[in-house]
Design a protein around this motif. Sequence first.
Motif, PDB file in Angstrom:
ATOM      1  N   UNK A 254      29.518   7.638  -4.785  1.00  8.37           N
ATOM      2  CA  UNK A 254      28.986   8.957  -4.453  1.00  8.37           C
ATOM      3  C   UNK A 254      28.552   9.725  -5.701  1.00  8.37           C
ATOM      4  N   UNK A 255      28.862   9.187  -6.876  1.00 11.01           N
ATOM      5  CA  UNK A 255      28.566   9.897  -8.124  1.00 11.01           C
ATOM      6  C   UNK A 255      27.141   9.607  -8.595  1.00 11.01           C
ATOM      7  N   UNK A 256      26.498  10.564  -9.265  1.00 10.94           N
ATOM      8  CA  UNK A 256      25.186  10.301  -9.861  1.00 10.94           C
ATOM      9  C   UNK A 256      25.280   9.161 -10.875  1.00 10.94           C
ATOM     10  N   UNK A 257      24.211   8.384 -10.987  1.00 11.56           N
ATOM     11  CA  UNK A 257      24.194   7.224 -11.874  1.00 11.56           C
ATOM     12  C   UNK A 257      24.554   7.613 -13.303  1.00 11.56           C
TER      13      UNK A 257
ATOM     14  N   UNK B 205      19.407  -2.064 -32.100  1.00  9.97           N
ATOM     15  CA  UNK B 205      18.753  -1.405 -30.970  1.00  9.97           C
ATOM     16  C   UNK B 205      19.472  -1.702 -29.659  1.00  9.97           C
ATOM     17  N   UNK B 206      19.992  -2.918 -29.519  1.00 12.48           N
ATOM     18  CA  UNK B 206      20.762  -3.258 -28.325  1.00 12.48           C
ATOM     19  C   UNK B 206      22.024  -2.406 -28.249  1.00 12.48           C
ATOM     20  N   UNK B 207      22.749  -2.331 -29.338  1.00 11.75           N
ATOM     21  CA  UNK B 207      24.005  -1.568 -29.343  1.00 11.75           C
ATOM     22  C   UNK B 207      23.730  -0.081 -29.150  1.00 11.75           C
ATOM     23  N   UNK B 208      22.616   0.411 -29.703  1.00 14.95           N
ATOM     24  CA  UNK B 208      22.256   1.824 -29.554  1.00 14.95           C
ATOM     25  C   UNK B 208      22.007   2.194 -28.100  1.00 14.95           C
ATOM     26  N   UNK B 209      21.658   1.219 -27.265  1.00  9.87           N
ATOM     27  CA  UNK B 209      21.456   1.497 -25.841  1.00  9.87           C
ATOM     28  C   UNK B 209      22.726   2.027 -25.187  1.00  9.87           C
ATOM     29  N   UNK B 210      23.871   1.714 -25.771  1.00 15.17           N
ATOM     30  CA  UNK B 210      25.123   2.235 -25.237  1.00 15.17           C
ATOM     31  C   UNK B 210      25.246   3.748 -25.342  1.00 15.17           C
ATOM     32  N   UNK B 211      24.449   4.361 -26.192  1.00 16.29           N
ATOM     33  CA  UNK B 211      24.502   5.815 -26.347  1.00 16.29           C
ATOM     34  C   UNK B 211      23.599   6.541 -25.349  1.00 16.29           C
ATOM     35  N   UNK B 212      22.758   5.798 -24.628  1.00 23.88           N
ATOM     36  CA  UNK B 212      21.763   6.404 -23.729  1.00 23.88           C
ATOM     37  C   UNK B 212      22.360   7.364 -22.705  1.00 23.88           C
ATOM     38  N   UNK B 213      23.481   7.031 -22.045  1.00 23.61           N
ATOM     39  CA  UNK B 213      24.013   7.964 -21.037  1.00 23.61           C
ATOM     40  C   UNK B 213      24.403   9.327 -21.586  1.00 23.61           C
TER      41      UNK B 213
ATOM     42  N   UNK C 193      26.313  10.108 -14.395  1.00 23.50           N
ATOM     43  CA  UNK C 193      27.727  10.475 -14.528  1.00 23.50           C
ATOM     44  C   UNK C 193      28.606   9.229 -14.569  1.00 23.50           C
ATOM     45  N   UNK C 194      28.277   8.245 -13.736  1.00 22.22           N
ATOM     46  CA  UNK C 194      29.030   6.993 -13.749  1.00 22.22           C
ATOM     47  C   UNK C 194      28.867   6.300 -15.091  1.00 22.22           C
ATOM     48  N   UNK C 195      27.648   6.290 -15.631  1.00 19.87           N
ATOM     49  CA  UNK C 195      27.378   5.606 -16.896  1.00 19.87           C
ATOM     50  C   UNK C 195      28.138   6.235 -18.063  1.00 19.87           C
ATOM     51  N   UNK C 196      28.481   7.495 -17.930  1.00 21.07           N
ATOM     52  CA  UNK C 196      29.260   8.138 -18.990  1.00 21.07           C
ATOM     53  C   UNK C 196      30.736   7.753 -18.909  1.00 21.07           C
ATOM     54  N   UNK C 197      31.155   7.250 -17.758  1.00 19.87           N
ATOM     55  CA  UNK C 197      32.555   6.873 -17.558  1.00 19.87           C
ATOM     56  C   UNK C 197      32.776   5.374 -17.620  1.00 19.87           C
ATOM     57  N   UNK C 198      31.829   4.601 -17.051  1.00 18.37           N
ATOM     58  CA  UNK C 198      32.041   3.173 -16.826  1.00 18.37           C
ATOM     59  C   UNK C 198      31.025   2.358 -17.622  1.00 18.37           C
ATOM     60  N   UNK C 199      31.521   1.410 -18.404  1.00 23.19           N
ATOM     61  CA  UNK C 199      30.661   0.447 -19.094  1.00 23.19           C
ATOM     62  C   UNK C 199      31.032  -0.945 -18.618  1.00 23.19           C
TER      63      UNK C 199
END
Length: 272
Positions: A71-74, A98-106, A76-82
């Motif tokens: 039920x959570x916005x995508x 650049x691959x690892x930097x993608x983890x900062x996107x949320x 918001x989930x991405x900030x909690x769950x990897x």
Amino acid sequence: MTATELVIDGVTLTAGAHRLIEDVSLTARPGEVIGVVGPNGSGKSSLLRAVYRVLRPAAGQVSVDGTDAWSLPVRQVARKVAAVVQESSADFDLTVREIVAMGRTPHKRLLDGDTPEDAELIGTALDAVDATDLTHRPFHQLSGGERQRVLIARALAQQPSLLVLDEPTNHLDIRHQLDILNTLRGLPATVLLALHDLNLAAYYCDRLYVLRDGTVTASGPPADILTPRLLHEVYGVTSEVTIHPRTGAPHVTFLPREPHPTASTKSDHASP
């Protein structure tokens, strides 16, 4: 960052008419490392996909800190769950950094560049998986083990409060298996991981859930779960389980299986 509580309550997953898992429940309290084990096809990967929102439950609920994860916005989930999955593509035309930097996107707005904090977190994540020397290498040129470490670094850079990993030690040599699991064990996060290596699961996990044919056969601390009887019932193998004198964790030794008779062997012993 505060570790997340994960509750899987009576989840059933289907693929067409086929049931992947049925009525599975699991709890990971904040800061725990929970292992999901079982033979191939038992439903481990499917269960994890329900947590990181790839397979929607046909019944039951996956809750993150008391809220239905679906039920959570995508964002918001991405900030909690990897998540670190098994079937990741290697066709990225990007460097390791650049691959690892993608983890900062949320944690950013669209088109935001890296901040000094982002750069520090990316560097820390690369160092944690012993991949600093790979920083400027093209991702698609890496070995399987190197790619696995980089994908774990991307998840670490995301700073999740819940980290879900499907066979994170795949392709890794022994040293990096131990280093990665030590890193996961020390995170201020809840960790849910599927593992094939029962001795690694016994040492690094607080509790285990054993899946067989899509259902939970047993759950509890490794010392209670990993018994010769259960391993025979679930895996069809003969084993001995002892307590390791240095680690204090259960240690499983598998005994050789009797070879199946071949056609030629049968004929050699046939009556004339």
